[in-house]
Design a protein around this motif. Sequence first.
Motif, PDB file in Angstrom:
ATOM      1  N   SER A 139     -16.279 -10.236  26.904  1.00 55.85           N
ATOM      2  CA  SER A 139     -15.834  -8.865  26.680  1.00 55.85           C
ATOM      3  C   SER A 139     -15.660  -8.078  27.973  1.00 55.85           C
ATOM      4  N   ALA A 140     -15.859  -8.735  29.124  1.00 56.54           N
ATOM      5  CA  ALA A 140     -15.695  -8.021  30.387  1.00 56.54           C
ATOM      6  C   ALA A 140     -14.229  -7.656  30.598  1.00 56.54           C
ATOM      7  N   PRO A 141     -13.933  -6.491  31.140  1.00 56.30           N
ATOM      8  CA  PRO A 141     -12.535  -6.110  31.380  1.00 56.30           C
ATOM      9  C   PRO A 141     -11.912  -6.998  32.441  1.00 56.30           C
ATOM     10  N   TYR A 142     -10.626  -7.218  32.318  1.00 57.91           N
ATOM     11  CA  TYR A 142      -9.930  -8.045  33.292  1.00 57.91           C
ATOM     12  C   TYR A 142      -8.566  -7.449  33.571  1.00 57.91           C
ATOM     13  N   LEU A 143      -8.005  -7.844  34.706  1.00 61.10           N
ATOM     14  CA  LEU A 143      -6.717  -7.310  35.127  1.00 61.10           C
ATOM     15  C   LEU A 143      -5.576  -7.951  34.348  1.00 61.10           C
ATOM     16  N   ALA A 144      -4.469  -7.243  34.285  1.00 62.30           N
ATOM     17  CA  ALA A 144      -3.267  -7.783  33.656  1.00 62.30           C
ATOM     18  C   ALA A 144      -2.644  -8.835  34.571  1.00 62.30           C
ATOM     19  N   ARG A 145      -1.755  -9.676  34.009  1.00 66.81           N
ATOM     20  CA  ARG A 145      -1.124 -10.745  34.777  1.00 66.81           C
ATOM     21  C   ARG A 145      -0.427 -10.208  36.024  1.00 66.81           C
ATOM     22  N   GLU A 146       0.298  -9.095  35.884  1.00 71.39           N
ATOM     23  CA  GLU A 146       1.037  -8.535  37.017  1.00 71.39           C
ATOM     24  C   GLU A 146       0.099  -8.155  38.150  1.00 71.39           C
ATOM     25  N   ASP A 147      -1.055  -7.570  37.792  1.00 69.74           N
ATOM     26  CA  ASP A 147      -2.024  -7.186  38.821  1.00 69.74           C
ATOM     27  C   ASP A 147      -2.661  -8.407  39.473  1.00 69.74           C
ATOM     28  N   ILE A 148      -2.920  -9.448  38.670  1.00 70.04           N
ATOM     29  CA  ILE A 148      -3.489 -10.674  39.220  1.00 70.04           C
ATOM     30  C   ILE A 148      -2.516 -11.316  40.206  1.00 70.04           C
ATOM     31  N   LEU A 149      -1.240 -11.354  39.835  1.00 64.95           N
ATOM     32  CA  LEU A 149      -0.230 -11.951  40.716  1.00 64.95           C
ATOM     33  C   LEU A 149      -0.102 -11.203  42.035  1.00 64.95           C
ATOM     34  N   SER A 150      -0.410  -9.922  42.023  1.00 63.87           N
ATOM     35  CA  SER A 150      -0.274  -9.136  43.256  1.00 63.87           C
ATOM     36  C   SER A 150      -1.292  -9.547  44.311  1.00 63.87           C
ATOM     37  N   PHE A 151      -2.343 -10.269  43.910  1.00 71.12           N
ATOM     38  CA  PHE A 151      -3.366 -10.718  44.864  1.00 71.12           C
ATOM     39  C   PHE A 151      -3.040 -12.088  45.459  1.00 71.12           C
ATOM     40  N   ILE A 152      -1.987 -12.735  44.979  1.00 71.32           N
ATOM     41  CA  ILE A 152      -1.580 -14.007  45.571  1.00 71.32           C
ATOM     42  C   ILE A 152      -1.078 -13.740  46.985  1.00 71.32           C
ATOM     43  N   PRO A 153      -1.580 -14.470  47.987  1.00 69.11           N
ATOM     44  CA  PRO A 153      -1.146 -14.215  49.371  1.00 69.11           C
ATOM     45  C   PRO A 153       0.273 -14.741  49.610  1.00 69.11           C
ATOM     46  N   ALA A 154       0.769 -14.524  50.800  1.00 70.83           N
ATOM     47  CA  ALA A 154       2.085 -15.041  51.182  1.00 70.83           C
ATOM     48  C   ALA A 154       2.095 -16.563  51.099  1.00 70.83           C
ATOM     49  N   ARG A 155       3.260 -17.130  50.858  1.00 64.25           N
ATOM     50  CA  ARG A 155       3.381 -18.579  50.658  1.00 64.25           C
ATOM     51  C   ARG A 155       2.766 -19.363  51.815  1.00 64.25           C
ATOM     52  N   LYS A 156       2.997 -18.907  53.043  1.00 63.30           N
ATOM     53  CA  LYS A 156       2.459 -19.630  54.203  1.00 63.30           C
ATOM     54  C   LYS A 156       0.930 -19.685  54.161  1.00 63.30           C
ATOM     55  N   VAL A 157       0.315 -18.564  53.804  1.00 58.99           N
ATOM     56  CA  VAL A 157      -1.150 -18.511  53.738  1.00 58.99           C
ATOM     57  C   VAL A 157      -1.663 -19.423  52.633  1.00 58.99           C
ATOM     58  N   ALA A 158      -1.034 -19.338  51.465  1.00 58.28           N
ATOM     59  CA  ALA A 158      -1.456 -20.174  50.334  1.00 58.28           C
ATOM     60  C   ALA A 158      -1.283 -21.654  50.655  1.00 58.28           C
ATOM     61  N   ASP A 159      -0.176 -22.005  51.297  1.00 58.09           N
ATOM     62  CA  ASP A 159       0.066 -23.406  51.657  1.00 58.09           C
ATOM     63  C   ASP A 159      -1.051 -23.950  52.536  1.00 58.09           C
ATOM     64  N   ARG A 160      -1.452 -23.168  53.520  1.00 61.37           N
ATOM     65  CA  ARG A 160      -2.497 -23.623  54.440  1.00 61.37           C
ATOM     66  C   ARG A 160      -3.827 -23.797  53.725  1.00 61.37           C
ATOM     67  N   LEU A 161      -4.155 -22.864  52.860  1.00 65.59           N
ATOM     68  CA  LEU A 161      -5.434 -22.934  52.149  1.00 65.59           C
ATOM     69  C   LEU A 161      -5.457 -24.109  51.176  1.00 65.59           C
ATOM     70  N   VAL A 162      -4.371 -24.323  50.465  1.00 70.00           N
ATOM     71  CA  VAL A 162      -4.313 -25.440  49.525  1.00 70.00           C
ATOM     72  C   VAL A 162      -4.362 -26.769  50.279  1.00 70.00           C
ATOM     73  N   SER A 163      -3.656 -26.853  51.385  1.00 71.49           N
ATOM     74  CA  SER A 163      -3.694 -28.072  52.196  1.00 71.49           C
ATOM     75  C   SER A 163      -5.107 -28.336  52.698  1.00 71.49           C
ATOM     76  N   HIS A 164      -5.779 -27.286  53.161  1.00 78.36           N
ATOM     77  CA  HIS A 164      -7.154 -27.417  53.643  1.00 78.36           C
ATOM     78  C   HIS A 164      -8.066 -27.908  52.523  1.00 78.36           C
TER      79      HIS A 164
END
Length: 633
Positions: A139-164
């Motif tokens: 029952s904890a409140p959570y953000l909407a999909r649009e708000d969650i997507l806004s926290f995704i970093p730039a593709r370059k940053v995400a690529d490096r973190l996923v590769s790591h």
Amino acid sequence: MFTCTEEQRKDAVDYRPHARNQHARKRLSRLETLVTGLFKAQESHHDPTRRTSVDTELRSAFEANVTKSTLANSIGKLELTDNGAAYTGSSHWTTILEEIQDIKSELSEEYPSEISTPASSVQDAEYTQTFERVSLLNSAPYLAREDILSFIPARKVADRLVSHFFNVFDLGPFLIHRGTFFEEYTRFWIAPSNTPVMWLGLLFSMMGTSLLMQRRGGFRESTSELDPYEMLDSYRAMTAHCLSASEYLKPSKYTVETLILHFALDHNNSPDASTENWMLLGVIVRVAMRAGLHRDPSNWPNIKPLQAELRRRLWIMLYHMDFFTSTQTGLPRIIKDSQCDVRLPRHLLESDLNFQIHDLPPERRCNERTSLLGLIERHEIIAVGAAIYDAVESGSASPATEHELLLKLQTTISSLSDEARFHSFETSIAQDPMSLLNQICLDTLIQKDFYLLHRRSFKAEFTGQSAANKQCIDAALTILGHQRRLDEETAPGGIFYSIRWKVVSLLNQEFLQATMLLCLALQRAAKLQQSSLYRKNEIVQALVLAKPLFAKKSDRWTEARKAVDAINAVTLTEQPHTTETANGETSQCWSNWESWMDDSMQAPSLEALDFGRDVTLDIYLLGDDENWAMNAA
């Protein structure tokens, strides 16, 4: 126009001899009604005698209509789709109802496939849709999909973190299939808004894990201009939002994987053991059981080999997490071995598996060292430790049980391959650092099992000379020896410096428990006035050497400060010295730790120290105990 009843029509068109038995059909209808009534009774507060009557009637009906062999062979129902899994045990009313459906299909192909829904059930369904069920866990409140997507970093940053994540985190490729994930990763960047929220939670948890590894490893380079600590907190929070938004209590694809990574992030956020982690793990284990992970995939032939192996790997990770978390908090294990039948995962590399194969290749050899092999080798020792912990957790085991467990432990140790065993640092310097670290971890777990087996007698019947007492002291000294060498070899130039982030808190709780055990041995020897404590000088030396190792972590590890206090209390200098009082008189001030222990006026006793939420050292050492309520603050 001539008409007939539905029952008459069935008898006319169904010519099979066994299907003409109207009496059998009526008995099945009656049985179906009983099962439905049983389900309704679970949601109401009927008279207990009425429930007993229904249970008896239901059992009798089954004995008359279903053979015992059919029920014995039933292992439950697993509904497996691309989006998730749902397991229902063989005793659940829906599984029983499916048994009825199978029999009904033999009686008549036109027998209705579903039972009619009572009007009250329809009303209940409408009520549920109108008023959403409120739960403490979801029952904890959570953000909407649009708000969650806004926290995704730039593709370059995400690529490096996923590769790591995949290239540095050893268990990453075993937890998540790399090829499948990157197909989904590519689709995500094409159409982010079409991505399931649970997959976003998985991505956040992977990026958070990567940041945690970078922080531990002391990496100076940053994957973003943002503060890595703020990013880690943000990704951990976003993972929780995604789990809540996806109703994680109803397992879907990647639910368990995301929960495991989220637990690891929370667990590693603080080195102190927390009962909240134990409670969170309880939720994760139950979600995994709801997905059927506690049953071996071979029970369902439709599961593909790759999917089966991934499910086994998830379960073995949960099993180990349960063992460590429970023993660290002194609380019962959540997983019960008698309820699970999962086989060990096969020792296969990531390249050996894909969704197209129908038969698994032969297992890799033991000399092909991988993190997965280390996990598999540790499992046998952990499984014995779990059996020991279960046997002694609520009280001392009988001598026969203790002897049986000791033999089981010794047999398991003797069955280990030579590549898995730790010999010595001096003979292992040419080994791969990760292989050597796995050997040390395994040896520490072996010593932990010996300690768990004898911990009750160590407290209740301590003499310092019994075989059980000596085995505990030997185990504790070995563990603290590993602590010293790990500290030395993670320093610049050391064997483990390149993988130091993996050692930071790997065995903290085992080092802490070994320290407390030796402190208790010194204290008990002092009270019993034993000058010939087994390996006394080595105990004192080990504690003196361990003290600075705990001290340098005490600023961020509360329990390390308590360990320092305990060591100070039992390792004072060996000789008394004379001091002058304010009025010029002299008095003898005992620094000898044995005499100091007997003089409660000169210093607080060791048991008065604040160990484990203001409980005595005995309770801290033993974990859960019948005296917890009396000793806890």
